[in-house]
Structure formats: structure tokens, C-alpha cells
Design a protein around this motif. Sequence first.
Motif, short mmCIF file in Angstrom:
data_model
loop_
_atom_site.label_atom_id
_atom_site.label_comp_id
_atom_site.label_asym_id
_atom_site.label_seq_id
_atom_site.Cartn_x
_atom_site.Cartn_y
_atom_site.Cartn_z
N UNK B 33 0.83 -1.21 0.00
CA UNK B 33 0.00 0.00 0.00
C UNK B 33 0.87 1.27 0.00
N UNK B 34 2.18 1.07 -0.17
CA UNK B 34 3.16 2.16 -0.26
C UNK B 34 3.24 3.00 1.01
N UNK B 35 2.85 2.42 2.13
CA UNK B 35 2.95 3.16 3.40
C UNK B 35 4.39 3.14 3.91
N UNK B 245 -6.67 -4.72 1.43
CA UNK B 245 -6.75 -4.20 2.79
C UNK B 245 -6.39 -2.73 2.80
N UNK B 246 -7.07 -1.98 3.67
CA UNK B 246 -6.66 -0.58 3.85
C UNK B 246 -5.46 -0.58 4.79
N UNK B 247 -4.80 0.59 4.91
CA UNK B 247 -3.61 0.65 5.75
C UNK B 247 -3.97 0.36 7.21
N UNK B 248 -5.14 0.82 7.65
CA UNK B 248 -5.55 0.56 9.05
C UNK B 248 -5.85 -0.93 9.23
#
Lengths: 215, 348
Positions: B33-35, B245-248
Motif C-alpha cells: 500500500x506504499x505506506x 486491505x486498507x492501511x488501518x
Amino acid sequence: MKIIGETKQLISDIDIFWDTISRSALAFRSGIKHYLAGRTEKFRSDLEDISKLENETDTMRREIKYKLYSHMLIPESRGDVLGLLETTDNVVDSIKKVLLQFDIEKPEIPESMKEEFMELTKMSVKTVDEMVLASRAFFREISIVNDHINKVHYFEHEADKIEEDLKRKAFNSDIIKDLSRKVQMRYFVEKVALISDEAEAVCDRLSIYVIKRSF
Amino acid sequence: MEAILIFLSSGLFLGWSLGANDAANVFGTAVSTKMIRFTTAAVICSIFVIIGAVLGGAGASDTLGKLGSVNAIAGSFTVALAAGLTVFLMTRTKLPVSTSQAIVGAIIGWNFFSGFQTDVSTLVKIVYTWILCPVLAGAFGFALYRLIILYIRKSRIHMIRIDHYTRIGLVIVGAFGSYSLGANNIANVMGVFVPVSPFRSIEIGGIVISATHILFFLGALAIALGVFTYSKKVMSTVGSDIFRLSAIDALIVVLSSALVLFIFASEGLQAFLISYGLPTFPLVPVSSSQAVVGAIIGIALGKGGKNINFSTMGKIGIGWIFTPLASGIISFILLFFMQNVFMQTVFN
């Protein structure tokens, strides 16, 4: 530490962006009010304010875009955020264009229609105000975004009703004699009402972003 | 020394494959997710896997030792090789696989071959832990999801700030996840070599480093190598096969699975629970992949339970049965060859 500062700055930039949109809407209402009252100097001053605000929103939008991408922030939502800022920019562009057109064409609004014309303006401004509240909520309190979006739909509908009424009065009564002036009246009524349509278009996008971001 | 390294090679290979595949469970979503950048993730993951393996790896390794104490280095080599081969073959056939289940199957294969009795109570404890692992991760996922979302809704934090906190959270939780992975899964990589460790304890500046610590350190280095050389590929695809999935969500998944791995590895936690007369968790190597799947299902249930792909759970079930079975058979066959073709002592 650097990233904390950048985060703060970006939040502040986004808040200022919405402040600018709110101020543009207020300046628009003030401009139309002064125009209808024949206060040319004050109208010009409002037009200048709006031109400056429009430039500011453009610059700010570009800066926010740059920061979001260069620091790889909110990777899942940045496309939506930029879409939101860009469509909102269209609202300010419309506001500026309408006021500029007033300055160029100087349409003559009959005395008996001024109050309703002002009502149409207020309704369009209300849609923009609620759109700003909805957009701010999108960043901080997603659960209340739809409350504001519903208000936008309501005010837009009200603006449509006033728009229709004004157009009927222009064409189906003797208030305005010349066809050219009737057509000009219709043009300005439609342009002012268009602002509420554009605010609604922003909210239509926003409601999809909300579904995407809903936890 | 060369002979020792050759014998350790199968364990090191197992470590490499663990690093290549399971590091993605810890940092995969954050990277995809590139976080977090891959290099940052790989460095944090490697450091904490090593710390976890060396400091916290003994507990789960002891349990494997109780299941079957492989007492000849050629036997240990073969058991680890059988587990590695099973993981490789099952990955190639796209079947879900767990290194923990593969090594347990291989040890039982050795027990059968050598005629040693398999400790049934330990086996039952291990199998029950495998079932408990995704269930517990699911419960953590569900509870953490509800708590975090409630907090976000109440606190009205700005989207950008949430992103910032999530990023920091992913690094911290990723480090914890890596520690837990090292502590829990080093037993899979080096556990079978502990009874036959070729190393001796050394003392540096008054600190004694045991032979097991050296062994675990080597295994952890192999895991780290796997992280750096191959996990980027796995990370870029992780999550997409279940759902995006979202980052959270990713943060919750990693935290939930890390907690489960930690619970089943921590001797400190076990001692703490005992001191208060509370029931303890067995120290058993569990599958981080299955913990991740459990946590994702927990989150999905927290979101209302829509769109859950229950076939994934069925696949885990197949993995529970098929992996140890396949690994046990491969181990038995390889031990036969090792003893009768290569003339090596595979048990004493």
C-alpha cells in the motif's frame, strides 16, 4: 520530526483551502447584493477579492497535490482527495465567471425580481457552504458527511425552484419587455443556479468517496 | 566445519524460505500500500527477527524437542530438508502451507523411522494450538478493529494525521511482528538442530552466548537473507488474493497475528500468567500465514461479515491435514535414503 511538521502543514493547507472556498462564496453573495443595490465600487471590490481567492485556491490545490504525492501520503485516498479539490475548484471558477459576466454585461435586473434573484444567490451560496462543511467532515468526521450532503441536495432543489420561477416571470409576464433582455435574464439566472449544481456535483463525488472510506 | 554447514544447510534453506514468504505477512500490506518503503521494512524486519529468534526462540523450540528429539545431525538435516521440500512442493502446487506444520510432520516421520515414541500429549497440544491460532487472531482482529474504529470516530482525527499515525504504527507493529515471528518460528528452522548443536557456548565480556543462541542467530540470519533477497516479490502481491486491505486494516492484521505469535512463543508471558495462577498458552510454533487469514476474517466480521471468502478457511483445514502428512511421508522416505544410500546415522 520533519514528517510531523509536514503533516501539520498539509492539514493546515487543506483547512485553508476550504476557508478560501467559503470566503469566495461569501464574496459572491456580497458582490450580487452590491450589484443589485447599484453599489458599483463595492461590487468591483468583491470581484477583485474573488479573482484573488480563485488564484489562491489554484495554487493551494497544486501544493496539496505535490505534497500528497511527493511524501506518499494517504496512498489509498489521495486520488479521491485530489478529485474532490479539483471539482471544488470548478465551483470557485464558476463563481468568478458569473461575477465577471455581471461586470461585463451589466444586466438590468427589474426591481420586482431583485429580491427573488437575491434569494437564488443565497440558496446557491448555502449549497456551497454545506458542500464545504461536508468536505471538511470527510477529512475529520466521516459519519456526518451525509448529513451535509443531504442539505446540499435540499438547497440545490430549492435553488432550482427559484430558478424556474424567475425564468417564468421573465418570459411569461410583462416585467421584462425586450426578448433580448428576457434571454439575458435567463442566462444570469441559470448561471447563478449553476453554482448550486456544481456544489451538488462535488457532493455526488464525495458520497462515493465516503462509501469507499467507510470503516 | 564444512560438514556442519552442509548439515545445517537444510535448516538455513528453511529459514531463507521463511524469510522470503512470512516476512510478507508482517510488512507485506504496508509495503504494497506504499505506506513503508521495502528497504525500511526489510531492515526493521531483519533486525527484529534476529532479536526475537535469539532472545525469545527457546520456548517453542523446547516443545518441538518434546515431540521428537532428533539426536543425530544427519537426521536433523533430513527432517529440515523434508520440511523444506514440503513447503516448496506445496507452494509450487499453490496449496496453503505452513512451515510449522511441515516441520512437525517431518519430526513425526523421524519418530516413525527411528522407532521413537511420539509424545501424544505434546502432539495434541500442538494440533490444538494450530486450531486456536487463527481463531485467536480472528478474535484479536475483530476486537482491535472495533476499538480502533470507535476511537477514530470519537476523536475526529484528521485523515492526514490518521495516515501519519498508521505509518508509525505499521513500523512499530511490524517490528513487534518481526520479533514474534523470529521468537515463534525460529523453532521451525533450527529447532531440530538444538539437541545435536555442533556449536559450543562462548563468553564475550562476561556474557555467555549458548550454543542454541548461536544456532538461532544463524537461522535468523538465513531468515533475514530471505527477507532481503526474495520477500519484495511476495510483499507486492500479499493481500490481493484475499481482499484489498486498507492501511488501518493492515495495521490491525499485523498486530493481531503478532500478538498470537507472541503469546505462543513468550516464556515471559507464560511465567507471568503462572505467577497469577492463570491458564497459560502452550509455547508452540504456529503459522503466521494462518494467523493473518484469521485476523482478516476477524476484521471482515467486524465490518459486518459481508464478502467473506469461506473457501480460504477450508483451504487452511486442508493445510492442517495435508502438510504434516506430506511432510511426514517425505521425511520417512528421505531418512531411508539417507541411512541406506548415503550411509549416514540419522538416529542414535
